[in-house]
Design a protein around this motif. Sequence first.
Motif, mmCIF file in Angstrom:
data_model
loop_
_atom_site.group_PDB
_atom_site.id
_atom_site.type_symbol
_atom_site.label_atom_id
_atom_site.label_comp_id
_atom_site.label_asym_id
_atom_site.label_seq_id
_atom_site.Cartn_x
_atom_site.Cartn_y
_atom_site.Cartn_z
ATOM 1 N N GLU A 100 0.779 -1.214 -0.058
ATOM 2 C CA GLU A 100 0.028 -0.038 -0.073
ATOM 3 C C GLU A 100 0.753 1.304 -0.059
ATOM 4 O OE1 GLU A 100 -3.764 2.109 2.436
ATOM 5 O OE2 GLU A 100 -2.875 -0.016 3.096
ATOM 6 N N MET A 101 1.898 1.317 0.919
ATOM 7 C CA MET A 101 2.860 2.428 0.842
ATOM 8 C C MET A 101 3.359 2.586 -0.628
ATOM 9 S SD MET A 101 4.830 2.079 4.483
ATOM 10 C CE MET A 101 3.841 2.352 5.965
ATOM 11 N N PHE A 102 3.964 1.523 -1.290
ATOM 12 C CA PHE A 102 4.525 1.756 -2.687
ATOM 13 C C PHE A 102 3.631 2.310 -3.376
ATOM 14 C CE2 PHE A 102 7.789 -1.837 -1.292
ATOM 15 C CZ PHE A 102 8.973 -0.794 -1.444
ATOM 16 N N SER A 132 2.420 8.385 -11.013
ATOM 17 C CA SER A 132 3.554 8.322 -11.771
ATOM 18 C C SER A 132 3.408 7.048 -12.823
ATOM 19 C CB SER A 132 4.671 7.594 -10.777
ATOM 20 O OG SER A 132 5.093 8.784 -9.852
ATOM 21 N N HIS A 133 4.156 7.131 -13.672
ATOM 22 C CA HIS A 133 4.006 6.211 -14.686
ATOM 23 C C HIS A 133 4.668 4.935 -14.411
ATOM 24 C CE1 HIS A 133 3.225 4.322 -18.588
ATOM 25 N NE2 HIS A 133 4.479 4.607 -19.388
ATOM 26 N N ILE A 134 3.964 4.035 -14.041
ATOM 27 C CA ILE A 134 4.613 2.453 -13.544
ATOM 28 C C ILE A 134 4.111 1.623 -14.341
ATOM 29 C CG2 ILE A 134 5.175 3.457 -11.197
ATOM 30 C CD1 ILE A 134 2.694 1.736 -10.001
ATOM 31 N N ASN A 135 4.721 0.293 -14.391
ATOM 32 C CA ASN A 135 4.353 -0.933 -15.051
ATOM 33 C C ASN A 135 4.647 -1.990 -14.142
ATOM 34 O OD1 ASN A 135 3.401 -2.781 -16.856
ATOM 35 N ND2 ASN A 135 5.445 -2.801 -18.054
ATOM 36 N N ALA A 188 13.800 4.704 -7.222
ATOM 37 C CA ALA A 188 13.415 3.731 -8.315
ATOM 38 C C ALA A 188 12.660 4.811 -9.346
ATOM 39 C CB ALA A 188 12.345 2.795 -7.528
ATOM 40 N N LEU A 189 12.070 5.678 -8.891
ATOM 41 C CA LEU A 189 11.271 6.814 -9.791
ATOM 42 C C LEU A 189 12.483 7.302 -10.853
ATOM 43 C CD1 LEU A 189 8.504 8.400 -7.723
ATOM 44 C CD2 LEU A 189 8.179 6.665 -9.341
ATOM 45 N N PHE A 190 13.593 7.683 -10.421
ATOM 46 C CA PHE A 190 14.651 8.253 -11.071
ATOM 47 C C PHE A 190 15.488 7.286 -11.792
ATOM 48 C CE2 PHE A 190 14.104 11.761 -8.028
ATOM 49 C CZ PHE A 190 14.521 12.831 -9.019
ATOM 50 N N ALA A 243 8.460 3.370 -18.373
ATOM 51 C CA ALA A 243 7.760 3.241 -17.096
ATOM 52 C C ALA A 243 8.215 2.463 -16.078
ATOM 53 C CB ALA A 243 6.573 2.379 -17.280
ATOM 54 N N VAL A 244 8.192 2.890 -14.747
ATOM 55 C CA VAL A 244 9.113 2.175 -13.749
ATOM 56 C C VAL A 244 8.463 0.749 -13.652
ATOM 57 C CG1 VAL A 244 9.629 2.403 -11.309
ATOM 58 C CG2 VAL A 244 8.866 4.516 -12.588
#
Length: 366
Positions: free
Chosen positions: A242-244, A251-254, A282-284, A331-332
């Motif tokens: 949930e925190m992640f 944010s653009h994640i996959n 991780a986002l960077f 995407a992350v």
Amino acid sequence: MALTPLYGDAVSHLEDVLKEIQKPFSNIDNEIVLNLFRRSYEILREVLTFETDPLYMDSVAGVLKCLETQQKLFTAKCNTKSTCEKNGSPVKEGNRKPWKRILLYGPPGTGKSRLALALASATTSTFYSISSSDLLSHWVGESEKSIRELFQHACQNNSSSIIFIDEIDSICRKRNMQEEEHTRRFKTELLKQIEGIDNRENSDKLFLLCATNCPWELDVAFLRRFQKRIYIPLPDKKARIEMFKIHTNNSHINMSDEDWEILSQKTNLYSGSDIANLTLGALFEPVREMQTAKYWKRLSGGNFIPCNVETSDAIYSELEYLPSHLVIPKAVQLDDFLNSMKTHSKTVSEADITQFVQFSESQNYY
């Protein structure tokens, strides 16, 4: 950014008060005096206010039990004089009153301070956020005076008030024969004010909330005065996921459900703060990949994203030779989180958790 008042009406009258103080200095051309006045204004404003984004209960994860306890406690406190109906007759509270003094303790980074901020955002009460630097003074007697004025001001508000003291262990450590006399007087005054919450005229409007990472260092007299002591543990597997998701919102994640499951297993013993730092790293990762990428794939919309040399229709180029407005990061993915873990390790050990568990069991806080 939202400006959150800590001392209620004091903030609204701050400008007028400072104008009155400035009048005697209006005819002084001394730049040193004027700079001193400006600095005093800045210090006052820092003490009376702080800038923060609004924080709500649904944005604090991993402490569901504590959230429910706090909400029930404070809701009951704000409605102390209310009555309920049972079989058509009002049931009075009598001596059944909500707790007014609560201690939150647990490993660092588990969200104790965020809980206090969420509680302040969820209520209309005046919120006092206090640290040891706000109370302690090198002038004799000023520290005790600050404590008295704080509790008096909180009780004089028309609405209910919440006093939050973070890192309470820094000012309430166990007393000993080697400590200085002014430190002992300070602790005595704070003990007196905490104990006197129940005896004040508007005591039903005052709520004391404190947080610490070292509860075993608190003096026994302070521990006794907290009616409820709540252990804030590290987030469990479900809470970590949930925190992640909270930190990667917008944010653009996959990431698939299986990826979240793998990530939560690998981040055992990570605190909420550790997860926030890990996620930011991780986002960077896609941005760092763009800086060193040599091969790019052109999407249907004309944008370029980094790719491998084996990718079909891969274009060889460096970042500086591509149109900056058309280059976008990938995407992350799970690999980005795993790479971030190499530089963002957990800060809490098994020994630390064992110490908190043993303390809770020894004090029967479970």
